[in-house]
Design an enzyme around this catalytic site. Structure first.
Site, mmCIF file in Angstrom:
data_model
loop_
_atom_site.group_PDB
_atom_site.id
_atom_site.type_symbol
_atom_site.label_atom_id
_atom_site.label_comp_id
_atom_site.label_asym_id
_atom_site.label_seq_id
_atom_site.Cartn_x
_atom_site.Cartn_y
_atom_site.Cartn_z
ATOM 1 N N GLY A 54 0.869 -1.177 0.000
ATOM 2 C CA GLY A 54 0.000 0.000 0.000
ATOM 3 C C GLY A 54 0.901 1.221 0.000
ATOM 4 O O GLY A 54 1.850 1.307 0.797
ATOM 5 N N ALA A 55 0.598 2.167 -0.921
ATOM 6 C CA ALA A 55 1.553 3.248 -1.185
ATOM 7 C C ALA A 55 1.993 4.030 0.069
ATOM 8 O O ALA A 55 3.197 4.152 0.332
ATOM 9 C CB ALA A 55 0.962 4.181 -2.242
ATOM 10 N N ARG A 96 10.387 -1.317 -4.831
ATOM 11 C CA ARG A 96 9.189 -1.366 -5.693
ATOM 12 C C ARG A 96 9.139 -0.085 -6.530
ATOM 13 O O ARG A 96 9.445 0.992 -6.004
ATOM 14 C CB ARG A 96 7.899 -1.504 -4.866
ATOM 15 C CG ARG A 96 7.797 -2.849 -4.154
ATOM 16 C CD ARG A 96 6.402 -3.065 -3.588
ATOM 17 N NE ARG A 96 5.440 -3.436 -4.613
ATOM 18 C CZ ARG A 96 4.135 -3.559 -4.382
ATOM 19 N NH1 ARG A 96 3.637 -3.324 -3.182
ATOM 20 N NH2 ARG A 96 3.310 -3.924 -5.354
ATOM 21 N N GLN A 203 -5.569 -9.031 -2.146
ATOM 22 C CA GLN A 203 -5.577 -7.988 -1.098
ATOM 23 C C GLN A 203 -7.009 -7.613 -0.711
ATOM 24 O O GLN A 203 -7.259 -7.199 0.423
ATOM 25 C CB GLN A 203 -4.843 -6.725 -1.589
ATOM 26 C CG GLN A 203 -3.338 -6.852 -1.681
ATOM 27 C CD GLN A 203 -2.884 -7.260 -3.062
ATOM 28 O OE1 GLN A 203 -3.601 -7.956 -3.784
ATOM 29 N NE2 GLN A 203 -1.693 -6.861 -3.449
ATOM 30 N N ASP A 244 -1.612 4.591 -6.308
ATOM 31 C CA ASP A 244 -0.174 4.457 -6.030
ATOM 32 C C ASP A 244 0.640 5.615 -6.579
ATOM 33 O O ASP A 244 1.725 5.915 -6.102
ATOM 34 C CB ASP A 244 0.359 3.145 -6.598
ATOM 35 C CG ASP A 244 -0.113 1.993 -5.742
ATOM 36 O OD1 ASP A 244 -1.259 1.572 -5.918
ATOM 37 O OD2 ASP A 244 0.654 1.567 -4.855
HETATM 38 O O1 MRU Z 1 0.630 -4.159 -4.513
HETATM 39 P P1 MRU Z 1 0.015 -3.411 -3.374
HETATM 40 O O2 MRU Z 1 -0.793 -4.279 -2.464
HETATM 41 O O3 MRU Z 1 1.021 -2.555 -2.649
HETATM 42 O O4 MRU Z 1 -1.016 -2.397 -4.075
HETATM 43 C C1 MRU Z 1 -1.710 -1.491 -3.266
HETATM 44 C C2 MRU Z 1 -2.693 -0.676 -3.991
HETATM 45 O O5 MRU Z 1 -2.829 -0.744 -5.190
HETATM 46 C C3 MRU Z 1 -3.474 0.319 -3.166
HETATM 47 O O6 MRU Z 1 -4.756 0.511 -3.694
HETATM 48 C C4 MRU Z 1 -2.734 1.672 -3.188
HETATM 49 O O7 MRU Z 1 -1.406 1.510 -2.795
HETATM 50 C C5 MRU Z 1 -3.383 2.671 -2.311
HETATM 51 S S1 MRU Z 1 -3.179 2.303 -0.606
HETATM 52 C C6 MRU Z 1 -3.861 3.526 0.326
#
Ligand code: MRU
Length: 356
Positions: A54-55, A96, A203, A244
């Protein structure tokens, strides 16, 4: 500040000897296990394999990761400390590629160190921990503000759909998209959340459904392919997801599948909202076409949970994110308010305005 039952991430101890503790999200929902990251490689690996994801949560973890990585430099000259800091930040930046919050947090940590070049290595390490804690606290505050602004957009007694997890597990606070649902729920609005399961790493079903259940908010998990059908059935009045990275024109990268959901929402006349803090905007990118999209291991698709789901040796394409064009986004909700007309000028004005 947050009602989150388990802390997603937390700094334990002092700057020289402390470490980053993470709730290992790869184990949820069946196990609640914490990971103590006391080496730089441990932090890098936790981000890479999505133990923390999550970003915003990636950004805050990276800020604390800088402290872990710099502990061994606390007794060096300041010049050597700064050289090592550059290397540590560059290394964490390779974990990432898509979530800009990672680079935003690392830039903020290195800029902070540069602004205090008068301090010794030991003292700047202590101050850097304070800066990481500020990033952490600000993220929590941003989540609450996003929730307040977003909740006003939801009608009472509605069905909402979300994709992936943009909850407390994806931030240091209450989340972004889920914070909107939590705030609406606190205000007494009746809502029912449909959580796309979010292939390949689930997720939505593993994390979003877990968070909503813990807060006693009605949630129904659907396979990703069901999203269009529940819209057609009239069960969905709004879609809210996180992001993200958002380019200067409002194009927004989010978990793979978001683009399809936005198209479906558009086709059904349902508002599609993005909820994200200002640290998720990347104004250096003119449009979403420039956003780097992470491609992940084929095993996540063909063998994610120890069971072969495709014939051996088959070709696989596994992008982790896609980009939703601004024209499909009804509004972007940030901690500053709502951008309800998505254009380059409105995005710039929103981010420059002094927040109320
Ligand atoms: O690969 P991830 O689980 O890190 O992807 C996360 C997402 O796409 C979320 O929707 C995004 O980071 C927003 S989190 C507030």
């Amino acid at each position: 500040m947050t009602d989150q039952p388990h802390k997603t991430l937390e700094w334990i101890g002092e700057s020289r000897t402390g470490h980053l503790r993470l709730l290992d999200q790869t184990k949820l929902p069946s196990e609640t296990v914490f990971l103590d990251c006391d080496t730089l490689d441990a932090v890098w690996g936790a981000i890479k394999r999505l133990s923390v994801r999550g970003a915003p949560a990636i950004g805050v973890s990276a800020a604390y990761g800088v402290i872990v990585g710099m502990q061994s430099s606390a007794d060096l000259s300041r010049e050597q400390f700064d050289a090592n800091l550059e290397e540590v930040a560059q290394y964490l930046a390779t974990s990432r590629p898509t979530a800009v919050n990672l680079f935003w947090a690392l830039d903020r940590m290195t800029a902070f160190a540069a602004s205090r070049s008068d301090l010794s290595a030991a003292d700047i390490l202590t101050e850097l921990l304070e800066e990481a804690r500020r990033i952490d606290r600000e993220d929590q505050e941003m989540c609450l503000a996003i929730g307040q602004h977003g909740a006003a957009l939801l009608p009472d007694d509605c069905g909402v759909l979300t994709h992936c997890n943009a909850g407390g597990l994806a931030t240091a606070g209450d989340g972004t998209a889920l914070s909107v649902f939590f705030a609406a729920h606190r205000q007494g609005k009746k809502l029912h959340v449909y959580a796309d399961e979010t292939r390949p790493l689930l997720q939505g079903s593993r994390l979003t459904a877990w968070e909503l259940q813990q807060r006693q908010i009605p949630v129904t998990v659907i396979c990703d392919s069901v999203a269009g059908w529940v819209m057609k059935q009239g069960r969905i009045q709004a879609v809210v997801t996180g992001a993200d990275r958002i380019a200067a024109n409002g194009d927004a990268a989010n978990k793979i599948g978001t683009y399809a959901v936005a198209q479906l929402a558009h086709a059904h006349g349902i508002p599609f909202y993005i909820a994200a803090p200002s640290s998720t905007f990347d104004l250096s990118l003119s449009s979403g076409e420039e956003i780097p999209i992470e491609e992940r291991d084929r095993e996540e698709v063909v063998n994610a949970y120890g069971l072969a789901t495709a014939p051996e040796g088959v070709d696989v394409f596994n992008p982790a994110f896609d980009v939703t064009p601004a024209k499909l986004i009804t509004a972007i909700i940030t901690e500053r308010g709502v951008i309800d007309e998505i254009s380059r000028d409105h995005v710039a004005a929103h981010l420059q305005a002094v927040p109320s």
